[in-house]
Design a protein around this motif. Structure first.
Motif, PDB file in Angstrom:
ATOM      1  N   ILE A 130       0.842  -1.200   0.000  1.00  0.00           N
ATOM      2  CA  ILE A 130       0.000   0.000   0.000  1.00  0.00           C
ATOM      3  C   ILE A 130       0.875   1.247   0.000  1.00  0.00           C
ATOM      4  O   ILE A 130       0.595   2.202  -0.734  1.00  0.00           O
ATOM      5  N   CYS A 131       1.942   1.239   0.799  1.00  0.00           N
ATOM      6  CA  CYS A 131       2.849   2.400   0.846  1.00  0.00           C
ATOM      7  C   CYS A 131       3.490   2.650  -0.508  1.00  0.00           C
ATOM      8  O   CYS A 131       3.603   3.801  -0.944  1.00  0.00           O
ATOM      9  N   LYS A 132       3.893   1.602  -1.198  1.00  0.00           N
ATOM     10  CA  LYS A 132       4.493   1.763  -2.520  1.00  0.00           C
ATOM     11  C   LYS A 132       3.481   2.338  -3.509  1.00  0.00           C
ATOM     12  O   LYS A 132       3.808   3.203  -4.312  1.00  0.00           O
ATOM     13  N   LEU A 133       2.246   1.863  -3.436  1.00  0.00           N
ATOM     14  CA  LEU A 133       1.201   2.350  -4.320  1.00  0.00           C
ATOM     15  C   LEU A 133       0.929   3.836  -4.062  1.00  0.00           C
ATOM     16  O   LEU A 133       0.815   4.631  -4.996  1.00  0.00           O
ATOM     17  N   VAL A 134       0.854   4.220  -2.802  1.00  0.00           N
ATOM     18  CA  VAL A 134       0.637   5.621  -2.449  1.00  0.00           C
ATOM     19  C   VAL A 134       1.781   6.480  -2.979  1.00  0.00           C
ATOM     20  O   VAL A 134       1.554   7.544  -3.558  1.00  0.00           O
TER      21      VAL A 134
END
Length: 83
Positions: free
Chosen positions: A4-8
């Motif tokens: 999720i952090c990478k996507l954000v």
């Protein structure tokens, strides 16, 4: 969670790149070796700041019309040139 952090990060980076060439209004917050301020999409202590070039006569509190010309993704800084 890491996914999720990478996507954000990817979405934020893309949105920042999309702002290049965009006209923005910058509220001048500090003047030192550079003029620093924020646009309406930069929240204090959450987002980065905008460095304004070509506005040597600016004062703290001024609203400067500028064009985003460069994004420093790692520092989340925009560089805007006064127009």
């Amino acid at each position: 969670m890491n996914c999720i952090c990478k996507l954000v990060d990817e979405v934020v980076s893309q949105r920042a790149e999309d702002r290049i060439g965009e006209r923005v209004e910058v509220l001048v917050e500090s003047i030192g070796s550079s003029i620093e301020g924020r646009t309406d999409f930069q929240g204090p202590e959450v987002d980065g700041t905008t460095t304004v070039i070509g506005a040597g006569d600016a004062k703290i509190g001024d609203l400067i019309d500028a064009v985003v010309s460069w994004i420093a993704e790692q520092r989340m800084k925009d560089r805007a040139e006064r127009k």
